[in-house]
Design an enzyme around this catalytic site. Structure first.
Site, PDB file in Angstrom:
ATOM      1  N   LYS A  92       0.828  -1.223   0.000  1.00 51.00           N
ATOM      2  CA  LYS A  92       0.000   0.000   0.000  1.00 51.00           C
ATOM      3  C   LYS A  92       0.860   1.269   0.000  1.00 51.00           C
ATOM      4  CE  LYS A  92      -3.700  -2.306   2.623  1.00 51.00           C
ATOM      5  NZ  LYS A  92      -2.978  -3.546   3.028  1.00 51.00           N
ATOM      6  N   ASP A 126       3.108   7.848  -0.669  1.00 48.39           N
ATOM      7  CA  ASP A 126       4.204   8.779  -0.380  1.00 48.39           C
ATOM      8  C   ASP A 126       4.282   9.789  -1.516  1.00 48.39           C
ATOM      9  OD1 ASP A 126       6.692   9.824   0.724  1.00 48.39           O
ATOM     10  OD2 ASP A 126       6.967   7.858   1.670  1.00 48.39           O
ATOM     11  N   ILE A 127       5.325  10.597  -1.523  1.00 49.04           N
ATOM     12  CA  ILE A 127       5.481  11.552  -2.616  1.00 49.04           C
ATOM     13  C   ILE A 127       5.726  10.774  -3.916  1.00 49.04           C
ATOM     14  CG2 ILE A 127       6.312  13.386  -1.093  1.00 49.04           C
ATOM     15  CD1 ILE A 127       9.159  12.782  -2.137  1.00 49.04           C
ATOM     16  N   GLN A 132     -12.711  -6.474  11.141  1.00 51.72           N
ATOM     17  CA  GLN A 132     -13.245  -6.033   9.859  1.00 51.72           C
ATOM     18  C   GLN A 132     -14.748  -5.798   9.959  1.00 51.72           C
ATOM     19  OE1 GLN A 132     -11.586  -9.300   7.508  1.00 51.72           O
ATOM     20  NE2 GLN A 132     -10.196  -7.864   6.537  1.00 51.72           N
TER      21      GLN A 132
END
Length: 236
Positions: free
Chosen positions: A68, A71-72, A195
């Site tokens: 997942k 970030d930049i 969940q």
């Protein structure tokens, strides 16, 4: 055991959510790589790293590396390229990282002859509608998932990870080529754990979901193969 890859039913990805290699391999050695896919998430990857991914790949398994990335754009570009170098079959990024980040991830795969599927995570199955309001997003969870699904599709990604109940509408909007991967799969007697947005394997088939991710229902089972057989039969 029936092979869901042959019949018209969701394919099964087993989430290797273990805290050590011995426990993971005990399950892996029971699985047929022509039937089941494997998912390595943050826990196992942090513990065992790239070497473990390569070992499973050498055993013939298709690997979904579920890290997942979020970030930049430049960091995600480099991380995506490094992940693809491992020979994985599928990789996840967070759709909420935005357009520029998603496009950078897709560009990172251009140089690969056999690039992994690039999948965007929309909303985690533990996510509740109240959580959106807490971060200042004043739309429903379904609207949020659909917006991120469209963004990911527009950026050229191969599909999304999303809760099962939104899958049917997403398939209608974006077509069968846009892959849907759904965690939170439970049969009637299973515990919910942490969940909230869960569905059964039979519902996954009805919603035309491409891949279902099953973790604790299998990893915590005393007889995982019997449980898997039960899951497959429930989708017939």
């Amino acid at each position: 055991m029936l092979n869901p890859n042959i019949f018209h039913m969701p394919k099964i990805i087993i989430a290797l959510d273990f805290c050590n290699k011995k426990s993971a391999m005990k399950l892996v050695n029971l699985l047929n790589p022509s039937i089941f896919y494997l998912k390595i998430g943050k826990e196992m990857f942090t513990i065992l790293g790239c070497k473990f991914v390569k070992e499973l790949h050498q055993l013939g398994f298709n690997i979904f590396l579920d890290l997942k990335f979020h970030d930049i754009p430049n960091t995600v570009f480099n991380a995506t390229k490094a992940a693809a170098d491992l020979g994985i079959w599928m990789l996840s990024v967070h759709a909420s990282g935005g357009k520029e980040m998603l496009i950078s991830a897709k560009k990172a795969l251009k140089s690969f002859k056999k690039a992994p599927l690039l999948i965007a995570v929309t909303a985690l199955t533990s996510f509740k509608e109240e959580a959106l309001k807490e971060i200042g997003i004043n739309i429903s969870l379904t609207e949020y998932i659909l917006k991120l699904s469209k963004l990911s599709n527009d950026c050229g990604l191969d599909g999304i990870v999303c809760p099962g109940k939104e899958a049917k509408k997403i398939k209608f909007l974006f077509g069968n080529k846009y892959k849907i991967i759904t965690p939170g799969i439970r049969i009637a007697k299973d515990l919910l754990y942490d969940q909230n947005n869960i569905i059964t394997p039979k519902e996954a088939k009805e919603y035309k979901i491409d891949y279902i991710v099953i973790g604790r229902s299998i990893t915590m089972s005393k007889n995982p193969i019997k449980k898997l057989d039960l899951i497959i039969k429930s989708m017939q």
